[in-house]
Scaffold this motif. Structure first.
Motif, short mmCIF file in Angstrom:
data_model
loop_
_atom_site.label_atom_id
_atom_site.label_comp_id
_atom_site.label_asym_id
_atom_site.label_seq_id
_atom_site.Cartn_x
_atom_site.Cartn_y
_atom_site.Cartn_z
N GLU A 19 0.81 -1.22 0.00
CA GLU A 19 0.00 0.00 0.00
C GLU A 19 0.84 1.27 0.00
O GLU A 19 0.34 2.34 -0.37
CB GLU A 19 -0.93 0.01 1.21
CG GLU A 19 -1.97 -1.09 1.18
CD GLU A 19 -2.83 -1.14 2.44
OE1 GLU A 19 -2.72 -0.22 3.28
OE2 GLU A 19 -3.59 -2.10 2.59
N GLY A 20 2.11 1.18 0.40
CA GLY A 20 2.90 2.39 0.54
C GLY A 20 4.13 2.50 -0.32
O GLY A 20 4.58 3.60 -0.64
N LYS A 21 4.71 1.37 -0.71
CA LYS A 21 5.96 1.42 -1.47
C LYS A 21 5.70 1.95 -2.88
O LYS A 21 4.69 1.65 -3.50
CB LYS A 21 6.59 0.03 -1.52
CG LYS A 21 8.08 0.05 -1.89
CD LYS A 21 8.69 -1.33 -1.70
CE LYS A 21 10.20 -1.28 -1.97
NZ LYS A 21 10.83 -2.62 -1.81
N THR A 22 6.63 2.71 -3.39
CA THR A 22 6.49 3.32 -4.72
C THR A 22 6.21 2.26 -5.78
O THR A 22 6.95 1.29 -5.92
CB THR A 22 7.77 4.08 -5.10
OG1 THR A 22 8.02 5.09 -4.11
CG2 THR A 22 7.62 4.73 -6.46
N GLY A 23 5.08 2.43 -6.48
CA GLY A 23 4.73 1.54 -7.58
C GLY A 23 4.15 0.20 -7.17
O GLY A 23 3.93 -0.66 -8.03
N ALA A 24 3.88 -0.02 -5.89
CA ALA A 24 3.36 -1.31 -5.43
C ALA A 24 1.96 -1.56 -6.00
O ALA A 24 1.22 -0.62 -6.32
CB ALA A 24 3.33 -1.36 -3.91
N TYR A 25 1.58 -2.84 -6.08
CA TYR A 25 0.35 -3.21 -6.79
C TYR A 25 -0.91 -2.67 -6.14
O TYR A 25 -1.92 -2.46 -6.80
CB TYR A 25 0.28 -4.73 -6.94
CG TYR A 25 0.02 -5.49 -5.66
CD1 TYR A 25 -1.27 -5.81 -5.26
CD2 TYR A 25 1.09 -5.92 -4.85
CE1 TYR A 25 -1.49 -6.52 -4.09
CE2 TYR A 25 0.87 -6.62 -3.69
CZ TYR A 25 -0.43 -6.92 -3.31
OH TYR A 25 -0.65 -7.61 -2.15
N TYR A 26 -0.92 -2.45 -4.80
CA TYR A 26 -2.13 -1.96 -4.15
C TYR A 26 -1.94 -0.53 -3.64
O TYR A 26 -2.72 -0.03 -2.86
CB TYR A 26 -2.52 -2.88 -2.99
CG TYR A 26 -3.96 -2.73 -2.56
CD1 TYR A 26 -5.00 -2.97 -3.45
CD2 TYR A 26 -4.29 -2.32 -1.26
CE1 TYR A 26 -6.32 -2.81 -3.05
CE2 TYR A 26 -5.61 -2.17 -0.86
CZ TYR A 26 -6.62 -2.42 -1.77
OH TYR A 26 -7.93 -2.26 -1.38
N ASN A 27 -0.93 0.15 -4.12
CA ASN A 27 -0.69 1.53 -3.75
C ASN A 27 -1.56 2.41 -4.64
O ASN A 27 -1.10 3.00 -5.61
CB ASN A 27 0.79 1.88 -3.89
CG ASN A 27 1.10 3.30 -3.48
OD1 ASN A 27 0.21 4.08 -3.14
ND2 ASN A 27 2.38 3.66 -3.51
N PHE A 28 -2.83 2.50 -4.31
CA PHE A 28 -3.77 3.21 -5.18
C PHE A 28 -3.79 4.72 -4.93
O PHE A 28 -4.61 5.43 -5.51
CB PHE A 28 -5.18 2.64 -5.06
CG PHE A 28 -5.76 2.64 -3.68
CD1 PHE A 28 -6.36 3.78 -3.16
CD2 PHE A 28 -5.74 1.49 -2.91
CE1 PHE A 28 -6.91 3.78 -1.89
CE2 PHE A 28 -6.29 1.49 -1.63
CZ PHE A 28 -6.88 2.64 -1.12
N THR A 29 -2.88 5.23 -4.10
CA THR A 29 -2.74 6.67 -3.91
C THR A 29 -1.55 7.23 -4.67
O THR A 29 -1.40 8.44 -4.76
CB THR A 29 -2.56 7.02 -2.42
OG1 THR A 29 -1.29 6.52 -1.98
CG2 THR A 29 -3.67 6.43 -1.57
#
Length: 576
Positions: free
Chosen positions: A477-487
């Motif tokens: 959710e937080g790492k740059t470009g992660a699959y569930y980082n929808f922000t």
């Protein structure tokens, strides 16, 4: 990551023709009701969290979480599970397996994996001996009832690695996975990731299918073969899926000094019922034995049934939230995001979700996971301030950020009643700080497409926000470009800490790093966690050896079913 003996009447799917009569509470303490031990036989009918619609393709290449969580995990087994008999209600009761997507390592055990050995460069998985694939009569035309081997496990991992969700293995499996011998799997790493064993062990996708299935229409439910306690019997679109007992299942349980082969129940039925009121009626009339996570709006109706219908309330480790697109103005400004956090009254959402008795702060780590939760006393003052509702301060912060008169923004949400209710409250609250939010309602699939691609304007109400697995939350959710980082959150300091967490083998050494990263993530305010969810489970008291646990893996209740039995005399006494 990777989830005919009982006919449902047509009336089962129609609320109008179901009887709402409640059986009279009876004294079941007499000798005729006494249960001397586990009983074999009967039918288990269960409504789970995916029971509102038909299951999608179960093929591994499609990697459908809905298929695995709701249906396939009853047939195919995980590599590892929560240790239900040791730590759950039938054991010490110290961990009730409430999280929807996480089991702390100390409460797990091997399932298809008997044990494992992990180093920074490789992992050896030792496959449990004496486990056999269980094809039904029709499936035996192309699949023998042979023993599970290391080749099977390696094939499954490699197949998923190249499937649509295999990107989860990026940086985790970068070399090869293969069988060293009949019962040993070797997984070579380019870079060690501490979540490797989760991804192949108890993550939702981590159920194992035989190689033979790949060449025999794996998208068809009638072809699903596993090593689990249940074998496929039938699937009727819009009605139900039926499974039958695996008579050669490998696992057993000792009760009062006597060993019993599992499962106890003959037939396992999973109905498909879209309507919440119809689900409730089916439970009330005894057509359904247990329901997981019924709609909050129906809880009072379930409670009115009486003491013969047992219940358990729990926090699954997720909740409602708002996400900001940090790639575009005005939410590319951290001060604006922090002002939105301070200008939102989270208690109103907690009341909506019936979690107002629970702590407001649940993300990125929930208080129900105390080893990793950042206590109030550990929070820096500026981060602690983000959880104190203050309209005047929020307006001041917006002015300092260059928006003295507020601004207009879009607020996307799904065409789901709860999400629309959340969006309406958000709109009303933000208006008080000068922010005019235009609610844009979208179909779930279109909403998900924009969410995952971070291609929306302004803010978004997601389908939920996970907060259970301390490492996965931070990395996904937080790492740059992660699959569930929808922000679109991107913070170099955060990424550096998370990389250290991923590479650390010793969980004790991960804890301070996880708390450090959690504080950075809270300060970033890319996510606005509103309130944690609470859920309920209802079951009739004739269903035995069950105590309210939710999942032994990543959101799948099926692994508990082989432990259960039905007291037939008690069921009959209730009029069912």
């Amino acid at each position: 990551m990777k989830l005919k003996f009982f006919a449902l009447a047509l009336a089962f799917a129609l609320a109008a023709v179901l009887s709402f009569a409640t059986p009279e509470a009876e004294d079941t303490s007499g000798s005729q009701m006494a249960t001397t031990g586990p009983q074999y036989g009967g039918t288990l009918t269960m409504l789970h969290q995916r029971s509102s619609g038909d299951p999608p393709s179960p093929a591994q290449k499609d990697s459908q979480v809905q298929a695995i969580e709701g249906w396939l995990a009853a047939i195919q087994e995980h590599g590892m599970l929560g240790d239900y008999r040791k730590f759950g209600g039938m054991g010490t009761g110290e961990f009730m397996f409430e999280f929807s997507d996480y089991i702390p390592w100390k409460y797990t055990k091997g399932q298809l994996f008997e044990s494992w050995e992990i180093t920074p460069t490789y992992a050896k998985i030792f496959v449990r001996k004496g486990v056999y694939w269980a094809p039904n009569k029709e499936q035996q035309a192309w699949m023998p009832a042979r023993e599970l081997t290391a080749d099977d496990i390696a094939f499954d991992i490699n197949t998923f690695w190249h499937a649509s969700w295999g990107t989860r293995f990026n940086g985790t499996l970068a070399k090869d996975t293969y069988a060293l011998d009949k019962y040993t799997v070797m997984c070579e790493f380019e870079n060690y990731n501490s979540q490797f064993i989760y991804y192949i062990g108890d993550e939702d996708r981590a159920v194992y299918s035989p190689p033979e299935l790949e060449n025999n229409n794996p998208q068809l439910w009638k072809n699903q073969v596993g090593t689990g306690p249940w074998m496929f019997e039938s699937y009727t679109i819009g009605s139900n899926m039926k499974l039958t007992r695996n008579p050669n299942y490998w696992d057993s349980i000792v009760v009062d000094g006597r060993e019993y082969q599992m499962p106890f129940i003959d037939t396992f039925v999973m109905p498909i019922i879209p309507d919440d009121a119809t689900k409730m009626s089916a439970v009330r009339t005894g057509k359904v034995d247990i329901i997981f996570q019924p709609a909050v709006g129906q809880w009072d109706n379930y409670e009115s049934v009486g003491p013969n219908l047992k219940s358990y309330t729990f926090s699954p480790g997720n909740g409602q939230s708002v996400g900001f697109n940090t790639k575009k103005p005005p939410f590319d400004n951290v001060k604006v995001r922090q002002a939105m956090a301070i200008g939102t009254d989270r208690m109103q959402f907690a009341k909506l979700l019936r979690s107002d008795s629970k702590p407001i702060r649940f993300h990125p780590q929930p208080p129900t996971n105390p080893d990793f939760f950042v206590k109030d006393s550990e929070l820096p003052a500026d981060v602690a301030a983000l959880y104190k509702y203050d309209v005047a301060k929020a307006k001041q912060m917006l002015a300092e950020a260059g928006y003295p008169n507020g601004f207009k923004t879009e607020l996307l949400c799904r065409s789901v009643a709860l999400d629309q209710d959340v969006a309406s409250i958000v709109k009303e609250q933000w208006a008080k700080i000068g922010v005019n939010a235009e609610i844009v309602v979208m179909e779930p699939s279109a909403h998900a497409q924009k969410m995952y691609a971070v291609e929306y304007n302004g803010a978004l109400v997601p389908s939920g926000l996970d907060a259970a697995n301390p490492v996965i939350v931070l990395t996904s959710e937080g790492k740059t470009g992660a699959y569930y980082n929808f922000t679109g959150m991107s913070n170099p300091e955060f990424d550096a800490i998370v990389t250290k967490i991923e590479r650390e083998i010793d969980e004790a050494k991960q804890i301070p790093l996880i708390k450090q990263a959690s504080i950075v993530m809270m300060r970033e305010a890319a996510y606005l966690p509103l309130a944690q969810s609470v859920s309920k489970i209802y079951w009739w008291k004739y269903l035995k050896n069950y105590y309210g646990e939710y999942s032994l893996s990543d959101g799948t209740p099926h692994e508990m079913t082989p432990y259960w039995w039905i007291d037939q005399a008690e069921k009959k006494a209730l009029g069912f």
